[in-house]
Design an enzyme around this catalytic site. Structure first.
Site, mmCIF file in Angstrom:
data_model
loop_
_atom_site.group_PDB
_atom_site.id
_atom_site.type_symbol
_atom_site.label_atom_id
_atom_site.label_comp_id
_atom_site.label_asym_id
_atom_site.label_seq_id
_atom_site.Cartn_x
_atom_site.Cartn_y
_atom_site.Cartn_z
ATOM 1 C CE LYS A 87 43.298 -44.752 -35.555
ATOM 2 N NZ LYS A 87 43.733 -43.461 -36.075
ATOM 3 N NE ARG A 109 35.463 -40.064 -22.182
ATOM 4 C CZ ARG A 109 35.380 -39.000 -21.376
ATOM 5 N NH1 ARG A 109 36.273 -38.816 -20.432
ATOM 6 N NH2 ARG A 109 34.420 -38.118 -21.519
ATOM 7 C CG HIS A 137 32.538 -35.374 -24.698
ATOM 8 N ND1 HIS A 137 31.570 -36.332 -24.498
ATOM 9 C CD2 HIS A 137 33.040 -35.098 -23.470
ATOM 10 C CE1 HIS A 137 31.508 -36.607 -23.198
ATOM 11 N NE2 HIS A 137 32.385 -35.868 -22.558
HETATM 12 C C1 NCD Z 1 35.658 -33.437 -20.630
HETATM 13 C C2 NCD Z 1 36.279 -34.555 -21.403
HETATM 14 O O1 NCD Z 1 36.588 -35.614 -20.857
HETATM 15 O O2 NCD Z 1 36.438 -34.363 -22.587
HETATM 16 N N1 NCD Z 1 35.107 -33.803 -19.410
HETATM 17 C C3 NCD Z 1 33.973 -34.520 -19.323
HETATM 18 O O3 NCD Z 1 33.548 -35.192 -20.222
HETATM 19 N N2 NCD Z 1 33.312 -34.409 -18.171
HETATM 20 C C4 NCD Z 1 36.508 -32.254 -20.514
HETATM 21 C C5 NCD Z 1 37.809 -32.373 -19.774
HETATM 22 O O4 NCD Z 1 38.317 -33.462 -19.512
HETATM 23 O O5 NCD Z 1 38.367 -31.305 -19.482
#
Ligand code: NCD
Length: 312
Positions: A87, A109, A137
């Site tokens: 981090k 991400r 997200h």
């Molecule tokens: C989600 C995530 O990565 O947060 N999936 C995604 O973005 N397609 C949900 C999950 O991983 O279950």
């Protein structure tokens, strides 16, 4: 012309209802574009986007990359196993290295909640949060609400239940914020151990009986049980979880109405949802995936137009 109230998309918490509507209207246009024989537009021809994935992803990464390419942006990709990233320090170093190559936007991400907010305070590029730990997200929530709007005409006034592992889910939190901003009523349903304490303070109600939640709702969003985020056992066995909180045809058919079934993917078939439900006409799971590209095109386009305007 309307524009977004923000320069980054860090979470649904930070945007307004008007921003969401603007993203939807822009996505309507891009949805029409991606259904044309020539699916590409030159809108982001002078923009370079870095996709930085410090945590594994398949569909979100592909969806962003496709959205960027459909907008004619230049794209660079970086992936790192979460274990190799500490981090703070290394994050800024990594990103600054990439930015020195004249990158305009970063899609990131990261396993740490708040990573996007942190980065936005230290670098100039526009940042899109593609998932930060169990926090937010935002593009997933936008595509989920957009898919509800497409299927049911409007999100306002609808009853939506989010089922399953709420505790570890960034999809749940972003969906709660987005659905509420758009005027839906939100319930969460799952084992007590997987529902955060005090979640009612966000204005959602809690239901531990799946059948009651299904009878109440217009839409059920079935979340994946996120085993990789669990350090302890939150329920006795997967079989028991499935019996109580899994969605199958029999449960759906016992309702006196037809509800819409959603899932963000990846699906654990037979755990939170059976194959016959996932593949049925009531499920809009593949529409969600398709809408994801149009939504991400809209977000990138609207943020990029702010970069150009700021410079001029
Ligand atoms: C989600 C995530 O990565 O947060 N999936 C995604 O973005 N397609 C949900 C999950 O991983 O279950």
């Amino acid at each position: 012309m309307s524009e977004l109230s923000v320069n980054h998309l860090l979470g649904i918490k930070y945007i307004t209802e008007r921003d969401i509507q603007l993203i939807f209207e822009t996505a309507d246009h891009f949805k029409e574009v991606i259904n044309r024989p020539i699916k590409k537009v030159p809108s982001l021809r002078d923009i370079t986007i870095a996709n930085l994935f410090f945590e594994n992803s398949t569909r979100t990464r592909l969806s962003f990359e496709l959205a960027e390419k459909r907008l004619s942006a230049d794209v660079i990709n970086f992936s790192a196993a979460s274990s190799s990233v500490k981090k703070g320090e290394t994050l800024i170093d990594t990103v600054n290295n990439i930015l020195s190559m004249k990158v305009d936007m970063v899609v990131m991400r990261h396993p740490n909640p708040g990573a996007g907010v942190f980065l936005s305070k230290h670098i100039d590029a526009s940042i899109v949060n593609a998932g930060d730990g169990a926090h937010e997200h935002p593009t997933q929530a936008l595509l989920d609400c957009y898919s509800i709007r497409e299927k049911l005409g409007d999100v306002a006034g609808k009853n939506v239940v989010i089922v399953g592992d709420i505790l570890h889910s960034r999809v749940a939190l972003s969906n709660i914020f987005a659905l509420q901003k758009l005027g839906a009523d939100v319930k969460v349903c799952g084992p007590r151990t997987l529902i955060p304490k005090h979640i009612e303070k966000l204005g959602v109600s809690v239901e531990t009986n799946l059948m009651k939640a299904l009878e109440w709702c217009d839409v059920a969003n079935m979340l994946r049980v996120q085993n990789e985020r669990m350090d302890i056992s939150y329920f006795p066995t997967t079989r028991e979880y499935t019996q109580q909180f899994g969605l199958n045809k029999a449960k759906l058919e016992s309702l006196d109405k037809e509800i819409v079934v959603m899932h963000p993917g990846p699906i654990n078939r037979g755990v939170e949802i059976t194959s016959d439900v996932a593949d049925s006409g009531q499920a809009i799971i593949l529409d969600q995936v398709q809408n994801g590209v149009a939504i991400r095109m809209a977000v990138l386009y609207l943020l990029a137009s702010k970069i150009e305007r700021d410079e001029g």
